[in-house]
Scaffold this active site. Structure first.
Site, PDB file in Angstrom:
ATOM      1  N   SER A 155      -0.886 -59.807  70.941  1.00 44.09           N
ATOM      2  CA  SER A 155      -1.042 -61.187  70.484  1.00 44.09           C
ATOM      3  C   SER A 155      -1.199 -62.161  71.658  1.00 44.09           C
ATOM      4  CB  SER A 155       0.129 -61.561  69.576  1.00 44.09           C
ATOM      5  OG  SER A 155      -0.189 -62.732  68.871  1.00 44.09           O
ATOM      6  N   MET A 156      -0.253 -63.074  71.883  1.00 44.48           N
ATOM      7  CA  MET A 156      -0.385 -63.941  73.054  1.00 44.48           C
ATOM      8  C   MET A 156      -0.364 -63.111  74.337  1.00 44.48           C
ATOM      9  SD  MET A 156       1.667 -67.460  72.489  1.00 44.48           S
ATOM     10  CE  MET A 156       1.410 -68.522  71.073  1.00 44.48           C
ATOM     11  N   TRP A 181      -4.342 -62.957  70.545  1.00 47.99           N
ATOM     12  CA  TRP A 181      -4.327 -64.358  70.094  1.00 47.99           C
ATOM     13  C   TRP A 181      -4.680 -65.235  71.282  1.00 47.99           C
ATOM     14  CZ3 TRP A 181      -2.124 -69.034  71.250  1.00 47.99           C
ATOM     15  CH2 TRP A 181      -2.118 -70.013  70.231  1.00 47.99           C
ATOM     16  N   ASP A 202      -5.195 -59.367  59.596  1.00 51.13           N
ATOM     17  CA  ASP A 202      -4.285 -60.101  60.471  1.00 51.13           C
ATOM     18  C   ASP A 202      -4.349 -61.588  60.104  1.00 51.13           C
ATOM     19  OD1 ASP A 202      -3.037 -61.412  62.619  1.00 51.13           O
ATOM     20  OD2 ASP A 202      -3.831 -60.010  64.112  1.00 51.13           O
ATOM     21  N   HIS A 234      -1.091 -57.976  61.822  1.00 52.97           N
ATOM     22  CA  HIS A 234      -0.904 -58.426  63.191  1.00 52.97           C
ATOM     23  C   HIS A 234      -0.055 -57.450  64.015  1.00 52.97           C
ATOM     24  CE1 HIS A 234      -1.015 -61.424  66.310  1.00 52.97           C
ATOM     25  NE2 HIS A 234       0.291 -61.662  66.288  1.00 52.97           N
TER      26      HIS A 234
HETATM   27  O1  9J3 Z   1       1.749 -63.916  70.045  1.00 57.18           O
HETATM   28  C1  9J3 Z   1       1.503 -64.093  68.843  1.00 57.18           C
HETATM   29  O2  9J3 Z   1       1.951 -63.369  67.922  1.00 57.18           O
HETATM   30  C2  9J3 Z   1       0.723 -65.364  68.475  1.00 57.18           C
HETATM   31  C3  9J3 Z   1       1.323 -65.934  67.293  1.00 57.18           C
HETATM   32  C4  9J3 Z   1       1.067 -67.365  66.953  1.00 57.18           C
HETATM   33  O3  9J3 Z   1       0.994 -67.652  65.803  1.00 57.18           O
HETATM   34  O4  9J3 Z   1       1.001 -68.330  67.888  1.00 57.18           O
HETATM   35  C5  9J3 Z   1       0.889 -69.647  67.340  1.00 57.18           C
HETATM   36  C6  9J3 Z   1       1.688 -70.591  68.135  1.00 57.18           C
END
Ligand code: 9J3
Length: 289
Positions: A155-156, A181, A202, A234
């Site tokens: 994700s991030m 993300w 996701d 996700h």
């Molecule tokens: O790292 C992630 O799971 C991103 C999730 C997310 O919704 O970030 C929005 C601030």
């Protein structure tokens, strides 16, 4: 306190070591890799440790490594996502270590930090692995091939992988963002082979807004692959998602073996009959090589 935390971590690492060797599925009689052998733990016994020099760019870290390797091994650094910690992604540490890699799983300094900051944490993890190869008291002393380093992240953390690879491809061998993300990503400067793993449904990092435009922004000369799991959410590449581990584990491992180690025996898993056998489980698959 710190000592007992370390003890617990090492305890769990040795428990997973037992289960790994117990379920070990190796290769065919002629020694070649099979779809089956890549989908499960490998043959190496593993250990894990947490006592290494601190890096300001990330908090704690655990390094998983195989103990009975002979040739120098490649390294992989893995970053978690928003609000996540090592345990959310650390199955990659034991899995990849049983297949012959040293894997540093890190905690971000702040669980809410941005992909940009996670990119710096990933590159600091890459430096830590290289320094462990030089540090006499390290279990990895003189065991690594420091020209082979890959980064992964969820994700991030996957956004961090893309940003880091875009800026520092010359220090890397492969990149594998996991349900990444990162809004507004243009990753046309990535030259390192990149495998993006995405989930069809996701809802946190929707493919249409994240993983797919990320993939499309990669240069056509860059070796790249896009793997989208049918009905995948996700968390398909996280520690808890055990049903998807065989599939995502196999593709990620084959990518590292092919692209980082240059082992051509693993190319067969990305096209042709062996890859088509996965069609039922995939909603989209792209390969540019
Ligand atoms: O790292 C992630 O799971 C991103 C999730 C997310 O919704 O970030 C929005 C601030």
């Amino acid at each position: 306190m710190i000592a007992s935390i370390r003890f617990i971590l090492l305890f769990f690492a040795s428990v997973s070591l037992l289960s790994c060797t117990g379920t070990s599925q190796m290769s065919t009689a002629n020694g070649g890799p099979t779809a089956e052998s890549l989908s499960h733990s490998g043959s190496f016994q593993i250990r894990a440790y947490t006592s290494m020099p601190d890096a300001p760019e990330y908090a704690d870290a655990t390094i998983y490594y195989p103990i009975n390797t002979v040739a120098p091994i490649g390294g992989v650094v893995v970053a978690p996502g928003f609000t996540e910690r090592q345990r959310h992604i650390n199955w990659w540490g034991s899995f990849l270590a049983t297949h012959g890699y040293a894997v540093l799983i890190l905690d971000s300094n702040d669980v809410r930090e941005s992909p940009e900051v996670r990119a710096l944490a990933l590159m600091a993890g890459v430096r830590t692995l290289r320094e462990e190869n030089q540090r006499r008291d390290s279990p990895l002393f003189s065991k690594l091939d420091t020209t082979k380093t890959a980064i992964m992240g969820h994700s991030m953390g996957g956004g961090g992988v893309l940003l880091a690879a875009n800026a520092y491809s010359n220090e890397l061998s492969a990149a594998i963002p996991l349900t990444p993300w990162q809004p507004d990503g243009n990753f046309g400067d990535i030259t390192v082979p990149t495998l993006i793993i995405a989930g069809e449904v996701d809802s946190i990092a929707p493919v249409a807004d994240h993983a797919w435009p990320h993939y499309q922004s990669l240069a056509t000369e860059t070796q790249r692959a896009f793997l989208e799991l049918k009905d995948g959410d996700h968390f398909i590449a996280n520690s808890a998602a055990q049903t998807t581990h065989p599939l995502v584990g196999r593709y990620a491992l084959a990518w590292l073996k092919l692209q980082m180690d240059g082992d051509e025996r693993y190319r067969q898993f990305f096209s042709g009959k062996l890859q088509r056998a996965d069609s039922r489980m995939l909603s989209r698959y792209e390969l540019e090589d």
